[in-house]
Scaffold this motif. Structure first.
Motif, PDB file in Angstrom:
ATOM      1  N   ASN A 141       0.826  -1.207   0.000  1.00  4.91           N
ATOM      2  CA  ASN A 141       0.000   0.000   0.000  1.00  4.91           C
ATOM      3  C   ASN A 141       0.865   1.264   0.000  1.00  4.91           C
ATOM      4  OD1 ASN A 141      -2.371   1.640   0.317  1.00  4.91           O
ATOM      5  ND2 ASN A 141      -1.941   1.752   2.508  1.00  4.91           N
ATOM      6  N   THR A 146       2.609   1.733  -3.317  1.00  2.00           N
ATOM      7  CA  THR A 146       1.685   2.253  -4.323  1.00  2.00           C
ATOM      8  C   THR A 146       1.535   3.765  -4.206  1.00  2.00           C
ATOM      9  OG1 THR A 146       0.475   0.160  -4.266  1.00  2.00           O
ATOM     10  CG2 THR A 146      -0.646   2.027  -5.251  1.00  2.00           C
ATOM     11  N   SER A 147       1.571   4.251  -2.978  1.00  2.00           N
ATOM     12  CA  SER A 147       1.402   5.692  -2.755  1.00  2.00           C
ATOM     13  C   SER A 147       2.646   6.487  -3.149  1.00  2.00           C
ATOM     14  CB  SER A 147       1.080   5.945  -1.271  1.00  2.00           C
ATOM     15  OG  SER A 147      -0.097   5.277  -0.893  1.00  2.00           O
ATOM     16  N   ARG A 151       5.060   5.895  -5.827  1.00  2.00           N
ATOM     17  CA  ARG A 151       5.506   5.135  -6.992  1.00  2.00           C
ATOM     18  C   ARG A 151       6.921   5.510  -7.441  1.00  2.00           C
ATOM     19  NH1 ARG A 151       0.079   6.186  -8.048  1.00  2.00           N
ATOM     20  NH2 ARG A 151      -1.221   4.305  -8.244  1.00  2.00           N
ATOM     21  N   THR A 203       9.487   3.837  -5.160  1.00  2.00           N
ATOM     22  CA  THR A 203       9.347   2.389  -4.995  1.00  2.00           C
ATOM     23  C   THR A 203      10.451   1.610  -5.697  1.00  2.00           C
ATOM     24  OG1 THR A 203       6.965   2.515  -4.688  1.00  2.00           O
ATOM     25  CG2 THR A 203       7.849   0.407  -5.418  1.00  2.00           C
TER      26      THR A 203
END
Length: 465
Positions: free
Chosen positions: A342, A345-346, A348, A351
């Protein structure tokens, strides 16, 4: 029979006199003494003997063991007791094979002797009473007073005996059942199978198993029963099947209703979790739409993003419960993996640069603590993504997450190799909402947390299991 005729088979004169005196001291005066097996057999045939004592090794043409076997053939219910000075295991085993009431070792203890005699007399008395029960009238009374259904069928599978309880289960009278096939109470679809099973059971080709059957009463109503079966043999060698039948219809109906209620409850619970998750997604969507209006104001926009991440953390709990058979516990490993995904995803852009290593013990955690624990993990990882790795930081950014159980405590360790916290940082004095949440949630867990900078940021959380 308070003072029965007692037979003593002993070939030693002194042993005879001593044993007779023992019996007289105990109050038994009707004593007959013989020297060998032949005299013992004659005494049993001609006298009403209530109890016999036999020396195992009497002299003569017949040993004590052989004498006992002959006496047993003449009067099977006569209790006899072997007397012996031998402890030879082979001799003792041969004596036991004759099925005596007891074996007494010489020399005798009066208290033991008295207890043995009283026990043998009671045994004989009960045997005589049991013989009275062998009459057909008494057997019928026994069958009709038992609360369990009983039936006996012959080789053809026809009822030859049923009791009142069996008739009550199915609503038939005895005359309506006697002579009828036992398949009368079974569904027609299994008549042939049941009859084959019956024949194989009586011939010994197979053992009919005990178990539950669905049967039908006289009115056509379903009856769930538990049946236990066995074989019995008549005087002429004819085999019969004996079965006991317990009506479990009400119990099965209760189980069906309970199962249905549980299924409905599960469905309702799943629906509730589904709706809660959807509502959280709606709130998150509204925040997203609102954030789009202030995208040019980064500080406000970030606040909306943080709120959406926290709502997603709560939503993950509902998602796990929705997929699980257990509505009170969730799998910690799966939950942490979902939380990390999660956050990734926030963020990107970061990441692909930040490596996350997870070592989480598979262990169930109750929902209330999982929510608090999840929010703490979310805040810590989010802070690492946001602040730990500015462009000028390490070339190999990494976050390590550990969760394990030790000494009745749950340990959560999150370490990054970023720039660390400000020099004057103090968790208890922090004014940011994220760290205030971490402190408050730690107290809610009755736990302890330590946050420090040493080659990055180190967070150690511990709370009772």
């Amino acid at each position: 029979m308070h003072d029965p005729n007692i037979l003593i088979v002993e070939d030693n004169a002194i042993a005879q006199l001593t044993f007779v005196q023992y019996l007289r001291d105990l109050g038994y005066h009707n004593v007959l003494v013989v020297n060998n097996g032949l005299e013992a057999i004659e005494a049993v045939r001609n006298s009403e003997i209530g109890l016999a004592f036999l020396d195992i090794r009497i002299r003569g043409s017949m040993s004590g063991l052989e004498t006992a076997k002959h006496i047993k053939d003449i009067t099977p219910s006569l209790p006899f007791i072997f007397l012996t000075a031998s402890t030879d295991q082979r001799t003792v085993q041969q004596a036991l094979d004759c099925e005596p009431y007891s074996i007494l070792n010489k020399p005798y203890d009066l208290a033991t002797l008295q207890g043995t005699i009283e026990g043998a007399i009671n045994y004989r008395h009960c045997q005589e009473e049991a013989n009275v029960l062998n009459s057909q009238f008494m057997l019928n009374q026994i069958l009709d007073t038992t609360a369990v259904g009983v039936y006996i069928t012959n080789n053809e599978g026809n009822f030859v005996k049923v009791n009142k309880a069996y008739c009550a289960i199915y609503g038939y009278s005895k005359p309506e059942l006697i002579g009828q096939p036992f398949t009368l109470v079974l569904p027609k679809s299994i008549h042939k199978y049941a009859q084959t099973l019956h024949q194989e059971h009586l011939t010994g080709e197979s053992e009919e198993t005990n178990g539950e059957w669905q049967t039908i009463d006289k009115r056509g109503n379903r009856k769930d029963v538990f049946i236990q079966v066995g074989r019995i043999v008549g005087d002429n060698g004819q085999r019969f099947k004996l079965a006991t039948v317990s009506d479990i219809t009400e119990r099965k109906d209760d189980v069906r209703k309970l199962t249905q209620a549980l299924d409905e409850k599960d469905s309702y619970a799943q629906e509730v979790h589904h709706r809660v998750k959807n509502n959280m997604n709606i709130v998150s969507g509204l925040l997203y739409l609102q954030a789009e209006k202030v995208k040019d104001r980064s500080f406000v926009y970030n606040l909306f993003q943080e709120s959406m991440t926290r709502i997603k953390t709560l939503s993950l709990i509902q998602e796990q419960l929705h997929r699980s058979d257990n509505f009170t516990f969730i799998n910690l490993k799966d939950y942490v993996q979902s939380l990390v995904f999660n956050v990734q995803t926030s963020f990107r852009e970061q990441t692909e640069k930040i490596r996350i290593k997870q070592e989480v013990t598979i262990k169930p955690l109750d929902v209330d603590r999982a929510i608090a624990c999840g929010l703490i993990i979310n805040e810590v990882i989010t802070n690492s993504f946001k602040y730990a790795f500015p462009p000028s930081s390490t070339d190999s950014p990494q976050i390590n997450i550990q969760a394990y159980f030790q000494k009745n405590h749950i340990h959560i360790v999150i370490i990054d190799n970023g720039v660390g916290l400000p020099d004057q940082f103090n968790l208890n004095n922090s004014t940011t909402l994220g760290f205030q949440l971490i402190s408050s949630l730690t107290r809610q867990l009755s736990g302890a947390i330590d946050v420090n900078s040493q080659d990055g940021t180190h967070v150690y959380l511990k709370f009772p299991q």
